[in-house]
Design a protein around this motif. Sequence first.
Motif, short mmCIF file in Angstrom:
data_model
loop_
_atom_site.label_atom_id
_atom_site.label_comp_id
_atom_site.label_asym_id
_atom_site.label_seq_id
_atom_site.Cartn_x
_atom_site.Cartn_y
_atom_site.Cartn_z
N GLY A 47 0.67 -1.27 -0.01
CA GLY A 47 -0.22 -0.19 -0.10
C GLY A 47 0.79 1.33 0.05
O GLY A 47 0.25 2.40 0.18
N GLY A 50 0.41 4.38 -3.47
CA GLY A 50 -0.85 5.50 -3.53
C GLY A 50 -0.66 6.46 -4.77
O GLY A 50 0.18 7.11 -4.58
N VAL A 63 -7.63 7.22 -8.60
CA VAL A 63 -6.78 6.58 -7.57
C VAL A 63 -6.16 5.09 -7.92
O VAL A 63 -6.93 4.50 -8.74
N LEU A 65 -2.83 2.08 -7.00
CA LEU A 65 -1.51 1.72 -6.84
C LEU A 65 -0.48 1.81 -8.13
O LEU A 65 -0.74 1.26 -9.04
N PHE A 83 -1.37 9.08 2.27
CA PHE A 83 -2.57 9.74 2.10
C PHE A 83 -2.86 10.62 3.67
O PHE A 83 -3.02 10.02 4.55
N CYS A 153 -3.72 1.75 2.30
CA CYS A 153 -2.96 2.59 1.15
C CYS A 153 -3.67 3.87 1.45
O CYS A 153 -3.17 5.11 0.90
N LEU A 155 -6.50 4.98 0.02
CA LEU A 155 -7.23 5.47 -1.19
C LEU A 155 -8.88 5.57 -0.88
O LEU A 155 -9.46 6.24 -1.56
N SER A 158 -9.66 9.07 0.21
CA SER A 158 -9.36 9.90 -0.73
C SER A 158 -10.45 10.42 -1.54
O SER A 158 -10.60 11.60 -1.92
#
Length: 226
Positions: A47, A50, A63, A65, A83, A153, A155, A158
């Motif tokens: 993770g 990102g 978004v 990886l 993040f 990660c 995400l 986000s």
Amino acid sequence: MAQLQAVRIHIMGKTYSVPAALTIMKAMEYAGYKLIRGCGCRGGFCGACGTIYRTPGDYRIKVGLACQAVVEEDMYLTQLPFFPAQAATYHLDQAKPALSQLLKCYPELSRCLGCNTCTRMCPQELKVMDYMAAAMRGDIARVADLSFECIMCGLCASRCPAETVPYNVAILARRLYGKYMARKAQHLAEVVSKIKAGEFDASLNQMADQNINELKKLYNSRDIEP
């Protein structure tokens, strides 16, 4: 020899031509970037990589990886070192495996809209909205189960319109479950007590004195549990 198809991408404002089949991470290295952070396992497990990007004709910020997402023509991208979401501070020994603890650390949990955006963002295809719903019910065990493969990660957070932090809620639930709810492993407690009693000191010291080749041989000939 057939020539590899190339695509044009834009990395942090600069334009590069790279082979079309590359992942974002490999494309950045192909373009000359030396990745010294934000690149861990390169296999979609840690993770650390990102990434946010845009593609032509699409108003959305996407978004993914960097080690998994493949480059696209005219992709605009940048790397995220992490993040920037809220991470609560708590003492696990003083915490309780209950909804009140989750809300104390992450009061924004109650704002979850159930929109499923978090699930659509997850590169692991986890049922993020489902474990957030379980969290709002105070079902710690269910959260721990559904989020077990979360790679942290960030995400999911986000794109959350309620500004929740599902991955941080999940790791708190897993820690609470592991400390207060999971069945204790008796064999592990027995081994720990033997370690504290010094039962393995001689063999550990012997291993410490061996060279790398001897250690590799010992590792490769070890007994592996089925």
